[in-house]
Design a protein around this motif. Structure first.
Motif, PDB file in Angstrom:
ATOM      1  N   SER B  19       1.003  -0.871  -0.050  1.00 40.42           N
ATOM      2  CA  SER B  19      -0.325  -0.306   0.022  1.00 40.42           C
ATOM      3  C   SER B  19       0.818   1.815  -0.072  1.00 40.42           C
ATOM      4  O   SER B  19       0.999   2.124  -0.355  1.00 40.42           O
ATOM      5  N   LYS B  31      -4.480   3.071   3.150  1.00 38.12           N
ATOM      6  CA  LYS B  31      -4.298   2.884   4.425  1.00 38.12           C
ATOM      7  C   LYS B  31      -2.913   1.906   4.717  1.00 38.12           C
ATOM      8  O   LYS B  31      -3.385   0.921   4.114  1.00 38.12           O
ATOM      9  N   THR B  39      -4.733  -4.290   5.133  1.00 39.47           N
ATOM     10  CA  THR B  39      -6.073  -3.835   3.260  1.00 39.47           C
ATOM     11  C   THR B  39      -6.312  -5.285   2.874  1.00 39.47           C
ATOM     12  O   THR B  39      -5.830  -6.212   3.116  1.00 39.47           O
ATOM     13  N   ASP B  59      -3.789  -2.409  -6.141  1.00 40.20           N
ATOM     14  CA  ASP B  59      -3.369  -3.009  -4.494  1.00 40.20           C
ATOM     15  C   ASP B  59      -4.806  -3.767  -4.103  1.00 40.20           C
ATOM     16  O   ASP B  59      -5.610  -3.538  -3.890  1.00 40.20           O
TER      17      ASP B  59
END
Ligand SMILES: Nc1nc2c(ncn2[C@@H]2O[C@H](COP(=O)(O)OP(=O)(O)OP(=O)(O)O)[C@@H](O)[C@H]2O)c(=O)[nH]1
Ligand SMILES: [Mg+2]
Lengths: 77, 703
Positions: B19, B31, B39, B59
């Motif tokens: 991320s 985040k 994630t 992602d």
């Protein structure tokens, strides 16, 4: 113990050993993917305040396991 | 003609920096945090490549291998194994934590065998340098048959080089690291021919784990089962044997490419921290100390900016009243919208502090230790150590918290966690708590150190937590499923938080809170104002006549008369009628019809309470635009002649808001995560009943 089998669950903080066998079929695939292979060196770092789970070093990083899982990892030393 | 957009997936172990890299590439604020499993769902973003085309980056949650263990991991396996899907990436970037290469390479070798174009990004090169490790990256690249790029996803170093490699044609590796077992060869062959699969290992995966791949159609599954039967391929021991074989390859590879092995400093430093942070006594003492600090600071540090914001909005209201021409629009602005928004803006400081603490806990690596400390205790309640993460982040907001349960691989433990997480007091409850506590708990210090209001707040959070645990036990006994539960979890090394990340989190989350809440509050404020200003019949127009009739014998002052007229109007408005109609139900809890209006409007979102109070109590009182708090304090209970908000009523309301499920968005996310209406409905009914009964008990025993 009589038969001399020891597992990670019986190790003391700071102790180093070699993994000899993974006893539980289902758990063993998970453990091996995380780097706990027969023949790998393992170090027992410390256990949680209530005795469970425990933290070990294996394959160069720190892994936490429950005692139940740790007891399926047999060691040689 | 439009050029084909390159689709690039970021894959890697949990906590390897996917991320962080995604954020650098796309400029988004996905985040991040220093624990495995931040994630939990896929997210896409875009980045300009050196050749001026735009590439799409994806992602993904972290995985340790292509064999998924939990829901978040399954998403990734499905994307990588479904080569015919339009979602299948053109290039896979595998991000590895280079300080932890051995374990990371397992996944790398699996992905290479899938035959997708692959690039290896060696992340955390700053830490590699610090640990004194060095690798021969050229040899590594040759042995694996794929490009290798060293990067630092925190600073962005090496990312340009990565983009350059990606914008050139990347071809799949020609190496095969794990040729499928002989036992599986004929089955793989048949699958490839019949289903048109173009890669051995992909077909092998279909044989190995058809049940965890939801994209397989029913007839494909049946076909795969037939093939397994026909060729006598029964997975089981094969998975472990494959892992052993891959690690054999990896060990040889590492021996060749490692020039300087790690000195043990880095991990031993982490272990030293752990000696204290997971100590038998200190471990828990520090954990509760941290929680305590959070609540104290929410009250102690936030008061100055809060008073300032409060004053600001009060004067804005006054100002609008003065300058704008008198009329319904002005009074709606000055009495509905502005106080409603002020009621939310005032909580910005507290919410910012709350998010700052949570973000530091996540970024430092301490969160995993909390999981470690709490696992044994949580299991007694039918939960998992990993449930701690949703429970703690539930203090900020239940929605991301419920999504975070995806990392819990045991279905029962996950469901219980989802059900009890909304009992943790979220930031939307903070406004309600703050205002009610300020009304009924004196602002005093006890033992010169503890602020009484801070203690009361902490008590409410503990109450929510206790309710979550007790509910968990009850649900544990009711759900009759016994599935084995595990906790095999990486403990990441401690790191300094990246302060800019902490800053972003604070700004982002606070903004989201203000705007999301602001939208609802604005809408409800307008509707409520209309409902409170108009009513059926002629009661509204002729309110003054009616009041004069009623109070002929009383010698009212002008102000007294005005107040009575205003009260009369509110009582006969649509809002008043609504509140009155539910009054019989809530009277046993100590509430009147005005509080009833607030309960109705809070059904969709609990933070609306404050705005509703603001609107209800400012309708009519044209004179002094004081703050909500003082208006509530001045409210009289006509039955007793004393104040409306006695401790009994206040505590009853506090308990009600602690337990009630007043959040549409939570219901929606539980529906999505449990795939059905069963659990959200059970949860709604359970929490409402719990709230009602507890508030009843509190009110009856206090008064
Ligand atoms: N020192 C250092 N820290 C890094 C680097 N890259 C990432 N980090 C930190 O590592 C932690 C994990 O990063 P994330 O980007 O959240 O990792 P992730 O792979 O997305 O993790 P999951 O979503 O949990 O799978 C964060 O605290 C980052 O700040 C790096 O190159 N150097
Ligand atoms: Mg991530």
């Amino acid at each position: 113990m009589a038969n001399g089998r020891r597992s990670v669950a019986q190790m003391k903080p700071g102790e180093v050993a070699i993994i000899s066998e993974l006893e539980d079929d289902i758990l063993s695939v998970k453990l091996m993917e995380m780097g706990c292979l027969p023949g790998a060196t393992i170090r027992f770092n410390f256990s949680a305040p209530l005795g469970d789970p425990v933290c070990i070093s294996v394959s160069g990083y720190e892994l936490s396991l429950r005692l139940e899982e740790a007891s399926t990892i047999s060691i040689l030393n | 003609m439009q050029e084909k957009q390159l689709k690039i997936a970021l894959v890697g172990n949990p906590n390897s920096g996917k991320s962080s890299l995604f954020n650098i590439l796309t400029g988004l604020n996905q985040k991040t945090g220093n624990f495995p499993g931040v994630t939990v769902e896929k997210r896409t973003g875009f980045s300009k490549m050196p050749d001026q085309t735009t590439a799409q980056f994806i992602d993904l949650p972290g995985i340790y291998s292509l064999y998924p263990r939990s829901l978040d991991e399954q998403i990734v396996s499905e994307i990588l194994l479904h080569h015919k899907s339009p979602d299948c990436p053109d290039v896979v970037v595998v991000i590895v934590d280079a300080t932890n290469l051995k374990r990371s390479l397992l996944l790398v070798t699996q992905i290479i065998d899938l035959g997708l174009p692959t690039v290896l990004a060696m992340n955390m090169m700053d830490l590699v340098a610090k640990a004194g490790i060095s690798f021969n990256l050229i040899a590594l690249s040759e042995k694996l048959g794929i490009p290798v790029v060293p990067i630092n996803a925190r600073t962005g170093m090496g990312v340009d080089q990565l983009k350059k490699v990606l914008s050139q044609e990347v071809s799949p590796s020609t190496k095969v690291i794990f040729p499928v077992f002989d036992e599986a060869k004929s089955g793989v062959e048949e699958l490839r021919n019949e289903l048109g699969i173009d890669n051995n290992y992909e077909a092998y995966q279909f044989l190995q784990q058809p049940t965890s791949l939801s994209f397989l159609k029913a007839q494909e599954r049946i076909f795969i089962d037939q093939v397994k039967e026909k060729h006598k391929f029964f997975p089981g021991k094969f998975h472990g044997a494959e892992t052993v074989q891959r690690y054999g390859f990896i060990q040889n590879l590492l021996d060749e490419v490692t020039l300087e092995p790690a000195n043990e400093n880095r991990t031993s430093q982490s272990t030293r921290f752990d000696k204290i942070l997971t100590h038998r006594i200190w471990g828990y003492a520090i954990f509760f100390g941290v929680l305590f600090l959070i609540f104290q600071s929410i009250f102690a540090w936030a008061t100055v900016p809060m008073d300032f914001i409060d004053g600001l909005f009060a004067s804005l209201s006054n100002y609008l009243n003065d300058v704008l021409p008198e009329g319904p629009l002005t009074s709606m602005l000055a009495q509905g919208v502005v106080p409603g928004l002020g009621g939310i803006a005032i909580f910005i400081p507290q919410i910012a502090i709350l998010f700052a603490f949570i973000s530091i806990l996540e970024e430092s690596g301490y969160m995993s230790r909390v999981v470690f400390l709490m696992d044994k205790i949580m299991r007694k309640f039918g939960l998992n150590g990993k449930s701690v993460v949703p429970l703690i982040s539930g203090v900020a907001c239940a929605i991301p918290a419920i999504m975070a349960t995806r990392t819990i691989d045991n279905w029962k433990e996950r469901t219980i966690t989802i059900l009890v997480t909304p009992l943790m007091s979220c930031s939307a409850r903070l406004p309600v708590f703050t205002i009610l506590i300020a009304l009924i708990v004196p602002d005093k210090m006890v033992w010169h150190f503890f602020n009484l209001q801070g203690l009361a707040l902490m008590g409410l959070y503990l109450l929510g937590f206790a309710a979550a645990l007790i509910s968990a036990i009850i649900i544990k006994l009711l759900i009759n499923v016994n599935e084995r539960s595990y906790l095999i979890m990486e403990l990441p090394t401690y790191r300094w938080p990246k302060w800019s990340n902490v800053g972003y989190t604070i700004v982002d989350k606070t903004k989201a809170f203000v705007f999301e809440a602001g939208k609802i509050i604005l809408a409800i404020a307008v509707v409520l104002w209309v409902l409170a200003s108009y009513g059926p019949g002629d009661h509204m127009e002729r309110a003054e006549e009616y009041v004069l009739q009623e109070s002929e014998n009383l010698r009212l002052t002008e102000q007294g008369l005005e107040d009575r007229v205003a009260a009369y109007k509110l009582e006969h408005s649509y809002a008043g009628i609504l509140g009155k109609s539910i009054e019989p139900v809530i009277r046993p809890l100590g509430y009147d019809w005005k509080i009833g209006i607030a309960l109705v409007t809070s059904f969709a979102a609990r933070e609306v309470f404050v705005g509703t109070m603001a609107t209800i109590y400012s309708i009519g009182s044209e004179e002094d635009q004081t703050t909500i708090k003082s208006r509530m304090r001045a409210e009289i209970n006509p039955d007793t002649g004393g104040p409306r908000y006695t401790p009994a009523v206040g505590f009853s309301l506090l308990v009600f808001y602690t337990f009630a499920m007043q959040c549409m968005s939570t219901i929606a996310v539980v529906y999505r995560e449990t795939k059905g209406w069963k659990w959200p409905m059970i949860q709604l009914v359970y929490m409402t009943m719990l709230a009602y009964v507890s508030a009843f008990i509190v009110f009856q025993s206090f008064s």
